[in-house]
Design a protein around this motif. Structure first.
Motif, PDB file in Angstrom:
ATOM      1  N   SER A  47     -26.750 -17.382 -36.954  1.00 16.46           N
ATOM      2  CA  SER A  47     -26.702 -17.961 -38.299  1.00 16.46           C
ATOM      3  C   SER A  47     -28.001 -18.683 -38.601  1.00 16.46           C
ATOM      4  CB  SER A  47     -25.552 -18.962 -38.384  1.00 16.46           C
ATOM      5  OG  SER A  47     -25.620 -19.686 -39.595  1.00 16.46           O
ATOM      6  N   LEU A  48     -28.375 -18.675 -39.859  1.00 20.03           N
ATOM      7  CA  LEU A  48     -29.435 -19.560 -40.343  1.00 20.03           C
ATOM      8  C   LEU A  48     -28.817 -20.526 -41.360  1.00 20.03           C
ATOM      9  CD1 LEU A  48     -33.008 -18.588 -41.623  1.00 20.03           C
ATOM     10  CD2 LEU A  48     -31.647 -20.369 -42.663  1.00 20.03           C
ATOM     11  N   THR A  50     -25.651 -20.954 -42.622  1.00 18.88           N
ATOM     12  CA  THR A  50     -24.386 -21.642 -42.354  1.00 18.88           C
ATOM     13  C   THR A  50     -24.619 -22.806 -41.405  1.00 18.88           C
ATOM     14  OG1 THR A  50     -23.272 -19.551 -42.691  1.00 18.88           O
ATOM     15  CG2 THR A  50     -22.018 -21.275 -41.558  1.00 18.88           C
ATOM     16  N   HIS A 147     -15.357 -15.270 -45.483  1.00 16.10           N
ATOM     17  CA  HIS A 147     -16.478 -16.220 -45.442  1.00 16.10           C
ATOM     18  C   HIS A 147     -16.311 -17.156 -46.653  1.00 16.10           C
ATOM     19  CE1 HIS A 147     -20.156 -18.059 -44.501  1.00 16.10           C
ATOM     20  NE2 HIS A 147     -21.002 -17.037 -44.581  1.00 16.10           N
TER      21      HIS A 147
HETATM   22  N1   CP Z   1     -25.000 -16.164 -45.698  1.00 17.69           N
HETATM   23  C1   CP Z   1     -24.868 -16.634 -44.441  1.00 17.69           C
HETATM   24  O1   CP Z   1     -23.749 -16.943 -43.986  1.00 17.69           O
HETATM   25  O2   CP Z   1     -26.044 -16.764 -43.787  1.00 17.69           O
HETATM   26  P1   CP Z   1     -26.176 -16.995 -42.199  1.00 17.69           P
HETATM   27  O3   CP Z   1     -25.512 -15.794 -41.537  1.00 17.69           O
HETATM   28  O4   CP Z   1     -27.634 -17.087 -41.942  1.00 17.69           O
HETATM   29  O5   CP Z   1     -25.438 -18.236 -41.835  1.00 17.69           O
END
Ligand code: CP
Length: 311
Positions: A47-48, A50, A147
């Motif tokens: 993840s970035l 989240t 999500h």
């Molecule tokens: N959109 C989203 O959840 O981004 P990450 O996967 O980077 O958390």
């Protein structure tokens, strides 16, 4: 609200969006609400946005934050009841969830679909395992089938950008070299079902999503037709649901372009593969909302954490 696991935990979307927009104006307004409280962010996948936005949201509320890459650094968890644990798993969810509950006042979890077995994915064993055995609230940071933090951020972005009573919003499938889960599309659809909008889903045949989620939403297999007069186009790849986890074909002509977009605004949850999912010209234009969507992840998470803390 005991947990935030899916869009169905939102009791009033307009109220939550309004609360998030208020927090955005003054993010530190409630910075003593979480004083002395700790949130644990458990990541079974990368993840970035989240990771950083949920951490930022918690810090805005005065919380302490602990982050663990559980998938790569934790013990392999067992979820089955009565399993003789003489194989790959080292710790049972029963102990793990109770132990983490002693360290944290809220536990947030990211655990993607494996895309191998639909039944296993739909059982949401990580999220539901923590929900069953933890003694503190659970937040879904993207699970097998949903999500909801992303969809709440998308609702905030739509509210900020929309000038019409009933905008046309199109969810368009896009090509991708890897099989991706259905979670973002599912929660976006569930969120849109709570909105006043002309909402259309477009995808190639074979990419039908779970009909229990799409319900009566119009599905149009002709992308050009679906995009006519669109105000917002949300682009996302997902793999086949009926041929579970499979990519049926590359369908590269489904990539979003400036020409297809017309006057519409472009949305995507990120990360996005440039010139595969969408061409540079769209992402680099003023009609792209992707950076603001990512910004709104903080206020979506903050409204959720604030409600859990107030409970
Ligand atoms: N959109 C989203 O959840 O981004 P990450 O996967 O980077 O958390």
């Amino acid at each position: 609200m005991r947990n935030y696991l899916s869009i169905s935990d939102i009791d009033s979307l307009p109220d939550w969006v309004a609360a998030a927009r208020d927090l955005k104006k003054n993010p530190r307004k409630f910075d003593s609400l979480g004083k002395g409280k700790t949130i644990g962010l458990l990541f079974f996948n990368n993840s970035l946005r989240t990771r950083l936005s949920t951490q930022k949201a918690a810090m805005n509320l005065g919380m302490e934050v602990m982050v663990m890459n559980f998938g790569s650094e934790g013990w392999a968890l067992e979820y089955g009841d009565g399993t003789i644990m003489d194989q790959g798993t080292s710790e049972h969810i029963k102990e793990a969830a109770q132990v983490v509950s002693q360290y944290c006042d809220i536990i947030a979890i990211r655990a993607f679909a494996g895309l191998k077995d639909r039944k296993i994915d739909e059982a949401e064993q990580v999220l539901n395992g923590f929900k069953q055995y933890a003694s503190v609230p659970i937040v879904n940071m993207e699970s097998s089938v949903g999500h909801p933090l992303q969809a709440l951020a998308d609702a905030i972005t739509l509210a900020e950008q929309n000038a019409k009573k009933r905008p046309k919003v199109v969810l368009s499938w896009a090509p991708h070299p890897k099989a991706l889960p259905h979670a973002v599309a599912n929660s976006f659809i569930e969120m849109m079902q709570l909105q006043e909008a002309d909402f259309v889903i477009t995808h190639p045949e074979g990419y039908e999503l779970n009909p229990e989620i799409t319900k009566s939403v119009r599905i149009e297999h002709d992308q050009k037709k679906a995009l006519e007069n669109a105000d917002f186009v949300y682009v996302k790849n997902w793999c086949s649901y009926s041929h579970y986890g499979k990519i049926l074909g590359q369908e590269t002509d489904w990539m979003m372009t400036n020409e297809k977009l017309g006057h519409a605004k472009f949305m995507h949850c990120l990360p996005v593969r440039r010139n595969v999912v969408v061409e540079d010209a769209v992402l680099d234009s003023e009609r792209s909302l992707v950076i603001e969507q990512a910004n709104n992840r903080t206020y979506a998470a903050q409204v959720v954490l604030k409600k859990l803390l107030e409970n």
